[in-house]
Design an enzyme around this catalytic site. Structure first.
Site, PDB file in Angstrom:
ATOM      1  CB  CYS A 112      39.039  -5.031  30.257  1.00 20.32           C
ATOM      2  SG  CYS A 112      37.731  -5.349  31.437  1.00 20.32           S
TER       3      CYS A 112
ATOM      4  CB  CYS B 247      35.520 -14.147  13.733  1.00 18.54           C
ATOM      5  SG  CYS B 247      35.357 -13.831  15.514  1.00 18.54           S
TER       6      CYS B 247
ATOM      7  CB  CYS C  59      38.137 -12.033  17.263  1.00 15.11           C
ATOM      8  SG  CYS C  59      38.961 -13.399  16.413  1.00 15.11           S
TER       9      CYS C  59
HETATM   10 FE    FE Z   1      37.164 -14.889  16.467  1.00 14.72          FE
END
Ligand code: FE
Length: 183
Positions: free
Chosen positions: A170, A150, A147
């Protein structure tokens, strides 16, 4: 005069009584702010669909706010079993967000049917959605997808996806939060 004053007091008395009762009945208004649908998560103050500021939290901090199964995948890079996640076989229109922090990751238009058993996408929504890191674990050379807000583990990216990008993101279903379109 005294009689007039007496009647004036009698006339005003109900008014004072009414106001007093009103004050007694008044209750303090609630300060609860309604949470917009799909914004925020109970017990996870870092989750937001609108805050794009990067998060740099320790795993100890994440452990306090993430469900155990989400933590295992997103902070310890475990992989959910193929064909078991909730999004691997869906084609509902909507938006996919990071399950840890709410960061915008994918639109459903970038999702494609893959036989791999995990939700697969050919394109991330924007440059900040996902970042990458070499992953040489388990004796394989792969590229890990994290991500962009984060740093949570989402899955891996491969070069066997469809046009126009040729990429296959994936993903672990459990690392995604899906919000269906309303219109
Ligand atoms: Fe995140």
């Amino acid at each position: 005069m005294k009689t007039t004053s007496f009647f004036c007091i009698l006339l005003l008395l109900p008014l004072f009584t009414f106001q007093a009762c009103g004050q007694n009945k008044e209750t303090k208004s609630s300060t609860i702010i309604p949470v917009e649908k799909n914004q925020g998560k109970p017990g996870n103050p870092y989750y937001s669909h609108t805050d794009t500021n990067k998060l740099n939290l320790s795993n100890a901090e994440w452990k306090k706010v993430l469900p155990e199964d989400v933590y295992a995948v997103m902070r310890e890079a475990e992989t959910e079993r193929a064909f078991t996640g909730k999004y691997w076989n869906t084609d509902v229109k909507g938006t996919y967000y990071c399950a840890s922090c709410g960061n915008l990751l994918f639109r459903s238009g970038a999702k494609f049917a893959s036989s791999c058993g995990w939700p697969s996408f050919f394109e991330q929504e924007n440059k900040k959605s996902i970042v990458f890191k070499d992953d040489n674990s388990l004796g394989m050379e792969r590229i890990e997808a994290l991500c962009g807000r984060c740093g949570g583990h989402l899955g891996h990216i491969f070069d066997d996806g469809p046009a126009p990008t040729g990429k296959r993101y994936c993903m672990n279903s459990i690392a995604l939060d899906f919000v269906p379109d309303t219109k």
